[in-house]
Design a protein around this motif. Structure first.
Motif, PDB file in Angstrom:
ATOM      1  N   GLU A  29       0.616  -1.210   0.048  1.00  0.00           N
ATOM      2  CA  GLU A  29       0.131  -0.036   0.070  1.00  0.00           C
ATOM      3  C   GLU A  29       0.862   1.161  -0.096  1.00  0.00           C
ATOM      4  O   GLU A  29       1.960   1.235   0.661  1.00  0.00           O
ATOM      5  CB  GLU A  29      -1.108   0.033   1.124  1.00  0.00           C
ATOM      6  CG  GLU A  29      -1.772   0.993   1.126  1.00  0.00           C
ATOM      7  CD  GLU A  29      -2.962   1.034   2.163  1.00  0.00           C
ATOM      8  OE1 GLU A  29      -3.498   1.745   2.915  1.00  0.00           O
ATOM      9  OE2 GLU A  29      -3.207  -0.299   2.584  1.00  0.00           O
ATOM     10  N   ASP A  31       1.221   5.826  -0.567  1.00  0.00           N
ATOM     11  CA  ASP A  31       0.450   7.196  -0.361  1.00  0.00           C
ATOM     12  C   ASP A  31       0.237   7.717  -1.591  1.00  0.00           C
ATOM     13  O   ASP A  31       0.021   9.225  -1.322  1.00  0.00           O
ATOM     14  CB  ASP A  31       0.626   7.694   0.830  1.00  0.00           C
ATOM     15  CG  ASP A  31       2.011   8.299   0.862  1.00  0.00           C
ATOM     16  OD1 ASP A  31       2.912   8.028  -0.192  1.00  0.00           O
ATOM     17  OD2 ASP A  31       2.637   9.139   1.507  1.00  0.00           O
ATOM     18  N   ALA A  61      -7.482   1.721  -5.729  1.00  0.00           N
ATOM     19  CA  ALA A  61      -7.446   2.866  -4.990  1.00  0.00           C
ATOM     20  C   ALA A  61      -7.808   2.607  -3.654  1.00  0.00           C
ATOM     21  O   ALA A  61      -8.883   2.007  -3.628  1.00  0.00           O
ATOM     22  CB  ALA A  61      -7.891   4.084  -5.781  1.00  0.00           C
ATOM     23  N   VAL A  62      -7.054   3.414  -2.649  1.00  0.00           N
ATOM     24  CA  VAL A  62      -7.784   3.473  -1.196  1.00  0.00           C
ATOM     25  C   VAL A  62      -8.300   4.782  -1.140  1.00  0.00           C
ATOM     26  O   VAL A  62      -7.862   5.846  -1.840  1.00  0.00           O
ATOM     27  CB  VAL A  62      -6.486   3.093  -0.222  1.00  0.00           C
ATOM     28  CG1 VAL A  62      -6.132   1.670  -0.548  1.00  0.00           C
ATOM     29  CG2 VAL A  62      -5.538   3.927  -0.342  1.00  0.00           C
ATOM     30  N   PRO A  63      -9.103   4.923  -0.120  1.00  0.00           N
ATOM     31  CA  PRO A  63      -9.911   6.232   0.112  1.00  0.00           C
ATOM     32  C   PRO A  63      -8.724   7.427   0.369  1.00  0.00           C
ATOM     33  O   PRO A  63      -7.888   6.874   1.083  1.00  0.00           O
ATOM     34  CB  PRO A  63     -10.629   5.778   1.543  1.00  0.00           C
ATOM     35  CG  PRO A  63     -10.726   4.493   1.126  1.00  0.00           C
ATOM     36  CD  PRO A  63      -9.725   3.878   0.581  1.00  0.00           C
ATOM     37  N   GLY A  64      -8.895   8.502  -0.126  1.00  0.00           N
ATOM     38  CA  GLY A  64      -7.698   9.711  -0.047  1.00  0.00           C
ATOM     39  C   GLY A  64      -6.923   9.074  -1.181  1.00  0.00           C
ATOM     40  O   GLY A  64      -7.263   8.826  -2.464  1.00  0.00           O
ATOM     41  N   ASP A  65      -5.622   9.424  -0.782  1.00  0.00           N
ATOM     42  CA  ASP A  65      -4.607   9.187  -1.857  1.00  0.00           C
ATOM     43  C   ASP A  65      -4.035   7.783  -1.445  1.00  0.00           C
ATOM     44  O   ASP A  65      -3.794   7.423  -0.194  1.00  0.00           O
ATOM     45  CB  ASP A  65      -3.647  10.192  -1.867  1.00  0.00           C
ATOM     46  CG  ASP A  65      -3.888  11.545  -2.586  1.00  0.00           C
ATOM     47  OD1 ASP A  65      -4.755  11.467  -3.431  1.00  0.00           O
ATOM     48  OD2 ASP A  65      -3.423  12.499  -2.115  1.00  0.00           O
ATOM     49  N   ARG A  68      -3.433   0.022  -3.152  1.00  0.00           N
ATOM     50  CA  ARG A  68      -3.222  -1.016  -2.805  1.00  0.00           C
ATOM     51  C   ARG A  68      -3.213  -2.287  -3.499  1.00  0.00           C
ATOM     52  O   ARG A  68      -4.328  -2.481  -4.354  1.00  0.00           O
ATOM     53  CB  ARG A  68      -4.047  -1.366  -1.434  1.00  0.00           C
ATOM     54  CG  ARG A  68      -3.848  -2.757  -0.607  1.00  0.00           C
ATOM     55  CD  ARG A  68      -5.173  -2.912   0.369  1.00  0.00           C
ATOM     56  NE  ARG A  68      -5.476  -1.910   1.226  1.00  0.00           N
ATOM     57  CZ  ARG A  68      -6.446  -1.349   1.364  1.00  0.00           C
ATOM     58  NH1 ARG A  68      -7.401  -1.764   0.916  1.00  0.00           N
ATOM     59  NH2 ARG A  68      -6.399  -0.411   2.252  1.00  0.00           N
TER      60      ARG A  68
END
Length: 96
Positions: A29, A31, A61-65, A68
């Motif tokens: 993962e 950022d 995509a993961v929530p925010g920036d 994963r």
């Protein structure tokens, strides 16, 4: 990790490898902001390799920036059918 360095523009990445039920779970993962769009050949290739071993792979995509990649792999690869070419059949002891 190659995709992270090439595409993510990340400042941090976390790699986790752990047992999960009967499988091994590998998670990467980051950022980063990444590049929007459909999955490329890198993700497709990783998914194909995971399936070839009897596992699975998800990437999103993961929530925010961030992004994963999660692979679930068996501790031992699935056997290759005996009808496969000799170069693809597993040798005794698990080495092809």
């Amino acid at each position: 990790m190659t995709n992270v360095t090439r595409h993510a523009r990340a400042t941090a990445v976390v790699v986790r490898v752990r047992p999960d039920d009967e499988d091994v779970l590998v998670e990467i993962e980051d950022d980063g902001a990444g590049t929007p769009g459909p999955p490329g050949f890198g993700i497709r290739g990783m998914a194909e390799r995971a399936r070839a071993l009897g596992g699975s792979l998800t990437a999103a995509a993961v929530p925010g920036d961030g992004f994963r990649v999660r692979a679930r792999l068996p501790p031992r690869p699935a056997p290759v059918p005996s009808a496969a070419p000799p170069a693809l059949r597993a040798e005794p002891g698990g080495v092809a």
